[in-house]
Design a protein around this motif. Structure first.
Motif, mmCIF file in Angstrom:
data_model
loop_
_atom_site.group_PDB
_atom_site.id
_atom_site.type_symbol
_atom_site.label_atom_id
_atom_site.label_comp_id
_atom_site.label_asym_id
_atom_site.label_seq_id
_atom_site.Cartn_x
_atom_site.Cartn_y
_atom_site.Cartn_z
ATOM 1 N N GLU A 1 -5.144 8.689 -7.320
ATOM 2 C CA GLU A 1 -5.769 7.366 -7.464
ATOM 3 C C GLU A 1 -7.037 7.444 -8.311
ATOM 4 O O GLU A 1 -7.329 6.543 -9.094
ATOM 5 N N TYR B 1 -13.569 6.644 -4.449
ATOM 6 C CA TYR B 1 -12.561 7.702 -4.530
ATOM 7 C C TYR B 1 -13.225 9.068 -4.716
ATOM 8 O O TYR B 1 -12.794 10.063 -4.115
ATOM 9 N N ARG C 1 0.843 -1.198 0.000
ATOM 10 C CA ARG C 1 0.000 0.000 0.000
ATOM 11 C C ARG C 1 0.871 1.238 0.000
ATOM 12 O O ARG C 1 1.872 1.278 0.722
ATOM 13 N N TYR D 1 -9.112 1.601 -2.545
ATOM 14 C CA TYR D 1 -7.821 1.023 -2.921
ATOM 15 C C TYR D 1 -7.914 -0.502 -3.004
ATOM 16 O O TYR D 1 -7.416 -1.123 -3.957
#
Length: 356
Positions: free
Chosen positions: A92, A77, A13, A62
Motif C-alpha cells: 500500500e 503507512y 477492503r 487506507y
C-alpha cells in the motif's frame, strides 16, 4: 507453513489487513480466516499493543487513500510499517508513493514485496501484483546521472552525496532511479573545499545529468568555530547586536544614575525648606506650594531614574544572552536576571542582579 491474515469487515477492503491476502471472501469464510489470523499472530515479534497500533494506522491510512488524501495516507503507512513491518503495508505504501510523485521509492518497495513473498512462498497473488507493478513502473522511472570531475581519480578523499546519501564511485556516471522533485548534489574533500548544486527532475523517463566542476572552482566549506581555552570564539569580535545592546544598557544606566542624583538633590532641597514652610516638617504636612512642587519634581526624577535602570538592566541582560549564546561553546545551563527598584530615606534607584 502458517498463513498470517487479519479480517476487516469492510466492503471493498482487502481481506486480511496489512498481512492478508489480496482477495475478497464471503461471510462463511470469515471464521476460518480469523483462525488463521490468530495462529499467524503467535509468531509475530512485536508486542501486541504495538501491532494493534500499526494495524490501526494501516486502516486509517487506507480510508484516507480512498478519500484522495494520499499524502496523509503515506505518512500513516510509513509509521505503521516502522512499528510493525509487513508486506501488505509495504504494498500500500508503494502505491501511495507512486501516486505522490515518488516513482523510484515505489518501484523499490514493489520489488522488495515481490522478493519477500517469493522467498516465503506466501501470498502469490500479492507477489504477482507487486512484480507486475514493478515491471510497469521501471520503464517510467526518471534517472539522475552524477558525473564526477576529471581529477576525481586523483582524490581518494572525494565524497559525493545525493540528498545527504553517499554516491559511491561505482555510481559515478550511472543513471540512478530517483523520485520527482529537487535533489541536492554535494561534493567535498578533506581540505575543506566543497561544491553544491540542486537539480529538478520533473517528469517520467527524464534523465538529468549533473556534472561536478573541477575542485579548483569549489568554494571553501564552512568550518567549525575554533575556540580558545577560555571557550571564547577566536574568529572575530562579539556580535554587533550584543554591542548595540551594550550601548543601550550603558545609556540607560547613565540616565538612571543622573536622574537619581537629581532626585536626591531636589529632595534635599525640599527637606531644607520643610522646617520653615511646613506645619509638620517630619511628615511633610501643611507645606507651602513651593515645598510641594519640590517634592513632585523629586518624584519625577526618581521615576525617570527607575525607568533608566530598568531599561539599562533589560538591555544588559539581552546583550549578555546574545554574547554567551554566540561566542561560547558551553552555554550557561541556568541564567537569571533580576531588576529591582530600590527606595530609601535618602532617595530611589535600581538594582540589577543576575546569575549566569
Amino acid at each position: 507453513m502458517v498463513l498470517s491474515t487479519r479480517v476487516i469487515l469492510d466492503v471493498g477492503r482487502p481481506l486480511g489487513g496489512r498481512r492478508g491476502l489480496v482477495l475478497r471472501a464471503p461471510p462463511l469464510l470469515l471464521g476460518a480466516a480469523l483462525a488463521a489470523s490468530l495462529a499467524g499472530d503467535a509468531r509475530a515479534e512485536r508486542p501486541p499493543d504495538v501491532r494493534a497500533t500499526a494495524e490501526k494506522l494501516y486502516q486509517d491510512a487506507y480510508l484516507l487513500a480512498q478519500k484522495g488524501e494520499t499524502a496523509r495516507a503515506c505518512r500513516l503507512y510509513e509509521e505503521s510499517n516502522r512499528l510493525d513491518p509487513a508486506n501488505g503495508t509495504k504494498l500500500e505504501l508503494a502505491r501511495c508513493y507512486e501516486d505522490t510523485g515518488r516513482p523510484a521509492s515505489a518501484w523499490a518497495l514493489y520489488v522488495a514485496v515481490a522478493q519477500a513473498d517469493e522467498a516465503s512462498g506466501q501470498n502469490r497473488a500479492r507477489q504477482t501484483e507487486a512484480r507486475a507493478r514493478a515491471r510497469a513502473l521501471e520503464a517510467e522511472l526518471p534517472r539522475l546521472v552524477v558525473v564526477a570531475p576529471a581529477s576525481a581519480s586523483d582524490r581518494e578523499d572525494l565524497l559525493i552525496t545525493r540528498d545527504g546519501v553517499p554516491v559511491g564511485e561505482a555510481l559515478w556516471g550511472t543513471p540512478m532511479p530517483v523520485d520527482l522533485g529537487a535533489h541536492t548534489i554535494r561534493a567535498s574533500t578533506s581540505d575543506h573545499r566543497a561544491w553544491e548544486g540542486t537539480v529538478h527532475v520533473s517528469k517520467a523517463r527524464e534523465t538529468v545529468t549533473v556534472a561536478i566542476p573541477a575542485s579548483s572552482a569549489w568554494a571553501p566549506a564552512p568550518r567549525d568555530v575554533v575556540r580558545g581555552r577560555d571557550g571564547r570564539s577566536t574568529l572575530g569580535p562579539p556580535p554587533a547586536l550584543s554591542l548595540a545592546l551594550g550601548g543601550v544598557a550603558l545609556a540607560g544606566l547613565v540616565v538612571g544614575g543622573a536622574c537619581g542624583a537629581m532626585a536626591f538633590r531636589t529632595w534635599a532641597e525640599a527637606e531644607a525648606m520643610a522646617p520653615t514652610q511646613c506645619r509638620s516638617p517630619s511628615g511633610f504636612s501643611g507645606c507651602t506650594q513651593a515645598v510641594a512642587d519640590k517634592g513632585a519634581e523629586a518624584s519625577r526624577f526618581a521615576a525617570a531614574s527607575t525607568a533608566g535602570f530598568v531599561l539599562g538592566g533589560a538591555a544588559l541582560a539581552a546583550g549578555a544572552f546574545v554574547w554567551f549564546t554566540s561566542a561560547w561553546d558551553e552555554r550557561p545551563a541556568v541564567g537569571r536576571i533580576e531588576i529591582l527598584p530600590v527606595a530609601g530615606p535618602s532617595g530611589v534607584g535600581g538594582l540589577v542582579r543576575g546569575a549566569f
